[in-house]
Design an enzyme around this catalytic site. Structure first.
Site, PDB file in Angstrom:
ATOM      1  N   ILE A 164       3.475   4.561  -0.055  1.00 58.21           N
ATOM      2  CA  ILE A 164       4.182   3.694   0.891  1.00 58.21           C
ATOM      3  C   ILE A 164       5.677   4.027   0.931  1.00 58.21           C
ATOM      4  O   ILE A 164       6.267   4.134   2.010  1.00 58.21           O
ATOM      5  CB  ILE A 164       3.950   2.203   0.543  1.00 58.21           C
ATOM      6  CG1 ILE A 164       2.460   1.864   0.689  1.00 58.21           C
ATOM      7  CG2 ILE A 164       4.795   1.293   1.432  1.00 58.21           C
ATOM      8  CD1 ILE A 164       2.055   0.507   0.146  1.00 58.21           C
ATOM      9  N   SER A 242       6.155  -5.215  -1.725  1.00 60.73           N
ATOM     10  CA  SER A 242       5.318  -4.693  -2.822  1.00 60.73           C
ATOM     11  C   SER A 242       4.578  -5.817  -3.565  1.00 60.73           C
ATOM     12  O   SER A 242       3.415  -6.090  -3.274  1.00 60.73           O
ATOM     13  CB  SER A 242       6.171  -3.843  -3.758  1.00 60.73           C
ATOM     14  OG  SER A 242       5.343  -3.072  -4.566  1.00 60.73           O
ATOM     15  N   ARG A 243       5.252  -6.444  -4.520  1.00 62.12           N
ATOM     16  CA  ARG A 243       4.672  -7.601  -5.198  1.00 62.12           C
ATOM     17  C   ARG A 243       5.791  -8.603  -5.473  1.00 62.12           C
ATOM     18  O   ARG A 243       6.901  -8.211  -5.846  1.00 62.12           O
ATOM     19  CB  ARG A 243       4.010  -7.201  -6.537  1.00 62.12           C
ATOM     20  CG  ARG A 243       2.637  -6.550  -6.400  1.00 62.12           C
ATOM     21  CD  ARG A 243       1.565  -7.498  -5.881  1.00 62.12           C
ATOM     22  NE  ARG A 243       0.266  -6.868  -5.739  1.00 62.12           N
ATOM     23  CZ  ARG A 243      -0.189  -6.272  -4.634  1.00 62.12           C
ATOM     24  NH1 ARG A 243       0.561  -6.257  -3.544  1.00 62.12           N
ATOM     25  NH2 ARG A 243      -1.388  -5.737  -4.585  1.00 62.12           N
ATOM     26  N   ASP A 267       7.489  -9.941   2.098  1.00 60.25           N
ATOM     27  CA  ASP A 267       6.096 -10.106   2.541  1.00 60.25           C
ATOM     28  C   ASP A 267       5.253 -10.617   1.384  1.00 60.25           C
ATOM     29  O   ASP A 267       4.059 -10.867   1.543  1.00 60.25           O
ATOM     30  CB  ASP A 267       5.566  -8.749   3.032  1.00 60.25           C
ATOM     31  CG  ASP A 267       4.153  -8.839   3.593  1.00 60.25           C
ATOM     32  OD1 ASP A 267       3.939  -9.691   4.476  1.00 60.25           O
ATOM     33  OD2 ASP A 267       3.262  -8.088   3.135  1.00 60.25           O
ATOM     34  N   GLU A 272       2.778 -16.760  -4.764  1.00 62.87           N
ATOM     35  CA  GLU A 272       2.059 -16.779  -3.483  1.00 62.87           C
ATOM     36  C   GLU A 272       0.596 -17.204  -3.586  1.00 62.87           C
ATOM     37  O   GLU A 272       0.016 -17.638  -2.586  1.00 62.87           O
ATOM     38  CB  GLU A 272       2.148 -15.404  -2.793  1.00 62.87           C
ATOM     39  CG  GLU A 272       1.334 -14.293  -3.446  1.00 62.87           C
ATOM     40  CD  GLU A 272       1.415 -12.960  -2.680  1.00 62.87           C
ATOM     41  OE1 GLU A 272       2.536 -12.545  -2.339  1.00 62.87           O
ATOM     42  OE2 GLU A 272       0.358 -12.359  -2.442  1.00 62.87           O
ATOM     43  N   HIS A 304       2.108 -11.848   3.197  1.00 62.33           N
ATOM     44  CA  HIS A 304       1.328 -10.695   2.722  1.00 62.33           C
ATOM     45  C   HIS A 304       0.511 -10.078   3.867  1.00 62.33           C
ATOM     46  O   HIS A 304      -0.701  -9.914   3.776  1.00 62.33           O
ATOM     47  CB  HIS A 304       0.404 -11.109   1.560  1.00 62.33           C
ATOM     48  CG  HIS A 304       0.199  -9.994   0.585  1.00 62.33           C
ATOM     49  ND1 HIS A 304       0.332 -10.147  -0.773  1.00 62.33           N
ATOM     50  CD2 HIS A 304      -0.126  -8.683   0.763  1.00 62.33           C
ATOM     51  CE1 HIS A 304       0.091  -8.993  -1.390  1.00 62.33           C
ATOM     52  NE2 HIS A 304      -0.194  -8.086  -0.470  1.00 62.33           N
ATOM     53  N   GLN A 305       1.228  -9.761   4.949  1.00 65.44           N
ATOM     54  CA  GLN A 305       0.537  -9.225   6.121  1.00 65.44           C
ATOM     55  C   GLN A 305       0.869  -7.758   6.373  1.00 65.44           C
ATOM     56  O   GLN A 305       0.403  -7.178   7.361  1.00 65.44           O
ATOM     57  CB  GLN A 305       0.870 -10.055   7.372  1.00 65.44           C
ATOM     58  CG  GLN A 305       2.254  -9.800   7.950  1.00 65.44           C
ATOM     59  CD  GLN A 305       2.462 -10.463   9.304  1.00 65.44           C
ATOM     60  OE1 GLN A 305       2.692 -11.667   9.377  1.00 65.44           O
ATOM     61  NE2 GLN A 305       2.403  -9.707  10.380  1.00 65.44           N
ATOM     62  N   PHE A 307      -0.113  -5.038   5.191  1.00 66.54           N
ATOM     63  CA  PHE A 307      -1.278  -4.120   5.245  1.00 66.54           C
ATOM     64  C   PHE A 307      -2.120  -4.327   6.506  1.00 66.54           C
ATOM     65  O   PHE A 307      -3.017  -3.521   6.787  1.00 66.54           O
ATOM     66  CB  PHE A 307      -2.190  -4.358   4.026  1.00 66.54           C
ATOM     67  CG  PHE A 307      -2.981  -5.644   4.128  1.00 66.54           C
ATOM     68  CD1 PHE A 307      -2.394  -6.863   3.866  1.00 66.54           C
ATOM     69  CD2 PHE A 307      -4.307  -5.628   4.542  1.00 66.54           C
ATOM     70  CE1 PHE A 307      -3.104  -8.048   3.984  1.00 66.54           C
ATOM     71  CE2 PHE A 307      -5.038  -6.811   4.668  1.00 66.54           C
ATOM     72  CZ  PHE A 307      -4.425  -8.018   4.387  1.00 66.54           C
TER      73      PHE A 307
HETATM   74  P1  NAD Z   1       1.677   4.349  -5.235  1.00 69.16           P
HETATM   75  O1  NAD Z   1       0.957   4.262  -6.536  1.00 69.16           O
HETATM   76  O2  NAD Z   1       1.317   5.437  -4.275  1.00 69.16           O
HETATM   77  O3  NAD Z   1       3.246   4.477  -5.501  1.00 69.16           O
HETATM   78  C1  NAD Z   1       3.940   3.712  -6.449  1.00 69.16           C
HETATM   79  C2  NAD Z   1       5.150   4.521  -6.874  1.00 69.16           C
HETATM   80  O4  NAD Z   1       5.932   3.713  -7.735  1.00 69.16           O
HETATM   81  C3  NAD Z   1       4.779   5.796  -7.646  1.00 69.16           C
HETATM   82  O5  NAD Z   1       5.446   6.920  -7.113  1.00 69.16           O
HETATM   83  C4  NAD Z   1       5.229   5.488  -9.062  1.00 69.16           C
HETATM   84  O6  NAD Z   1       5.662   6.641  -9.788  1.00 69.16           O
HETATM   85  C5  NAD Z   1       6.393   4.537  -8.793  1.00 69.16           C
HETATM   86  N1  NAD Z   1       6.767   3.744  -9.953  1.00 69.16           N
HETATM   87  C6  NAD Z   1       5.989   3.300 -10.966  1.00 69.16           C
HETATM   88  N2  NAD Z   1       6.756   2.615 -11.849  1.00 69.16           N
HETATM   89  C7  NAD Z   1       8.021   2.634 -11.365  1.00 69.16           C
HETATM   90  C8  NAD Z   1       9.243   2.108 -11.827  1.00 69.16           C
HETATM   91  N3  NAD Z   1       9.335   1.459 -12.986  1.00 69.16           N
HETATM   92  N4  NAD Z   1      10.348   2.299 -11.069  1.00 69.16           N
HETATM   93  C9  NAD Z   1      10.283   3.003  -9.892  1.00 69.16           C
HETATM   94  N5  NAD Z   1       9.154   3.543  -9.425  1.00 69.16           N
HETATM   95  C10 NAD Z   1       8.030   3.354 -10.147  1.00 69.16           C
HETATM   96  O7  NAD Z   1       1.522   2.929  -4.563  1.00 69.16           O
HETATM   97  P2  NAD Z   1       1.709   2.559  -3.029  1.00 69.16           P
HETATM   98  O8  NAD Z   1       0.432   2.734  -2.323  1.00 69.16           O
HETATM   99  O9  NAD Z   1       2.922   3.250  -2.521  1.00 69.16           O
HETATM  100  O10 NAD Z   1       1.958   0.990  -3.136  1.00 69.16           O
HETATM  101  C11 NAD Z   1       3.123   0.462  -3.742  1.00 69.16           C
HETATM  102  C12 NAD Z   1       2.927  -1.022  -3.965  1.00 69.16           C
HETATM  103  O11 NAD Z   1       2.874  -1.671  -2.694  1.00 69.16           O
HETATM  104  C13 NAD Z   1       1.587  -1.382  -4.627  1.00 69.16           C
HETATM  105  O12 NAD Z   1       1.713  -1.387  -6.037  1.00 69.16           O
HETATM  106  C14 NAD Z   1       1.290  -2.759  -4.115  1.00 69.16           C
HETATM  107  O13 NAD Z   1       1.745  -3.693  -5.056  1.00 69.16           O
HETATM  108  C15 NAD Z   1       2.139  -2.878  -2.852  1.00 69.16           C
HETATM  109  N6  NAD Z   1       1.327  -3.065  -1.635  1.00 69.16           N
HETATM  110  C16 NAD Z   1       1.596  -4.119  -0.821  1.00 69.16           C
HETATM  111  C17 NAD Z   1       0.882  -4.298   0.349  1.00 69.16           C
HETATM  112  C18 NAD Z   1       1.182  -5.431   1.296  1.00 69.16           C
HETATM  113  O14 NAD Z   1       0.371  -5.730   2.192  1.00 69.16           O
HETATM  114  N7  NAD Z   1       2.311  -6.095   1.176  1.00 69.16           N
HETATM  115  C19 NAD Z   1      -0.144  -3.414   0.684  1.00 69.16           C
HETATM  116  C20 NAD Z   1      -0.379  -2.337  -0.164  1.00 69.16           C
HETATM  117  C21 NAD Z   1       0.357  -2.163  -1.324  1.00 69.16           C
END
Ligand code: NAD
Length: 341
Positions: A164, A242-243, A267, A272, A304-305, A307
């Site tokens: 992302i 993210s979270r 988001d 939540e 949380h929309q 996605f």
């Molecule tokens: P991903 O695993 O592809 O990427 C996560 C990145 O974060 C990796 O490159 C990793 O090395 C890095 N990382 C890990 N620990 C770290 C730290 N301490 N500091 C900085 N970087 C660090 O995951 P993604 O698919 O890109 O998703 C990222 C996050 O987005 C997910 O963990 C999820 O929580 C969130 N997400 C939210 C939604 C939404 O609808 N809001 C949907 C999908 C995912």
């Protein structure tokens, strides 16, 4: 009569089901032929007994899959926990491993869906299109209060350049922004595109906009707190798709009150689970923090929309079914949750 072994290959019990989950999972099940059982309630220690004779449970972001629930799942014969999302912070992987339950997820369904939503939040907060929309409908054509800034030339900090974060960085590069990134692993493609990796403190100090794209874990929890906020530029724009618990809610409320944070787009929200994915419009909300947050005019909250696109829901359904099918035939899969099982 159905035997336990063929139940294991056939039935998937879904928790936290929304109407759109049913639509997409039923549509794409045609090629797989599972028996699907949908529960609207969240999975937790009180709801677990709803499912019977099920070896596969399918959960989402706010289902509670802690050690207590996992122990009960194992007692009920569950062998697979299929997350229909990317993050897996809500699953106790050590307990799952101990119980012999395999955990899979959908690591990448549409990184663009989330990245584009983060960009939508930036544009809305900056250019105030949500306010303009309401204003002109009441025949108020004044521009007072709608002043924005050019994104071109601004510095954007991206924390986490996985699927992302990378998609997001490409979008902001396209807007002519300078992109600084922090990740525990550098990505060469990003560097070739002109993204500069820097220590997190440099990002806090230099960025005009910071967008969070790293997972929630012990090292990232509350990374946005009083101390990191103090290092940031005044009037910073913060985006979190993210979270929720990446941000300390008490500290961000204070930073919005004292003007340190000029724009907040979230988001996701630390508390939540009790709110999101439900219509609570007739309820008295007991969570004072969310009420305070939504009172700020420079705060944009979506539930949380990020996605939530057609493409993403299609991929989620297809990948979840493929994961489960592969795990049933004991095929090693890329999408198992890597830590232990
Ligand atoms: P991903 O695993 O592809 O990427 C996560 C990145 O974060 C990796 O490159 C990793 O090395 C890095 N990382 C890990 N620990 C770290 C730290 N301490 N500091 C900085 N970087 C660090 O995951 P993604 O698919 O890109 O998703 C990222 C996050 O987005 C997910 O963990 C999820 O929580 C969130 N997400 C939210 C939604 C939404 O609808 N809001 C949907 C999908 C995912």
């Amino acid at each position: 009569m159905t035997t336990k072994s063929n139940l294991i290959t056939q039935k998937i019990s879904f928790f936290s089901t929304q109407s759109y989950d049913k639509v997409f999972f039923e549509k794409y099940n045609a090629d797989f032929g599972f028996e699907l059982e949908f529960f609207e309630v969240q999975l937790n220690s009180r709801t677990i007994n709803l499912m019977q004779d099920t070896a596969i449970v399918c959960v989402f972001v706010n289902d509670v899959v802690d050690a207590e629930v996992i122990e009960k799942l194992a007692e009920n014969g569950v062998k697979i926990i299929a997350l229909r999302c990317a993050g897996f912070n809500n699953v106790d992987l050590i307990a799952a491993n101990k119980a012999g339950i395999r955990v899979c997820r959908v690591p990448s369904y549409s990184p663009e869906a989330v990245a584009e939503h983060a960009m939508a939040m930036i544009l809305t907060l900056n250019r105030k299109t949500h306010k303009a929309y309401n204003r002109v409908r009441e025949q108020n054509f004044s521009l007072n209060g709608l002043l924005g800034f050019d994104l071109h030339g601004k510095t954007v900090g991206v924390i986490g350049t996985g699927n992302i974060g990378k998609a997001f960085a490409k979008i902001v590069l396209g807007f002519g922004c300078k992109v600084l990134a922090f990740d525990i692993n550098k990505d060469q493609e990003m560097e070739k595109l002109g993204v500069q990796y820097e220590p997190i403190e440099t990002i806090f100090k230099s960025a005009d906009i910071i967008s969070l794209h790293c997972p929630l874990n012990d090292s990232t929890k509350h990374m946005i707190n009083q101390s990191s906020l103090l290092q940031m530029k005044d009037n910073i724009m913060l985006i979190n798709t993210s979270r929720g618990a990446l941000i300390n809610t008490t500290d961000i409320i204070e930073a919005l009150k004292n003007g340190k944070v000029g724009y907040l787009g979230i988001d996701v929200y630390e508390q939540e689970e009790k709110l999101f994915f439900k219509d609570l419009s007739e309820d008295i909300i007991q969570d004072d923090d969310i009420q305070r947050l939504t009172s700020f005019p420079n705060m944009l909250l979506t539930a949380h929309q990020a996605f939530f696109t057609n493409e993403a829901l299609t991929q989620i359904a297809l990948t979840t079914f493929r994961n489960v099918s592969d795990l049933i035939i004991k095929k090693d899969i890329d999408n198992k949750v890597a830590l232990l099982n």
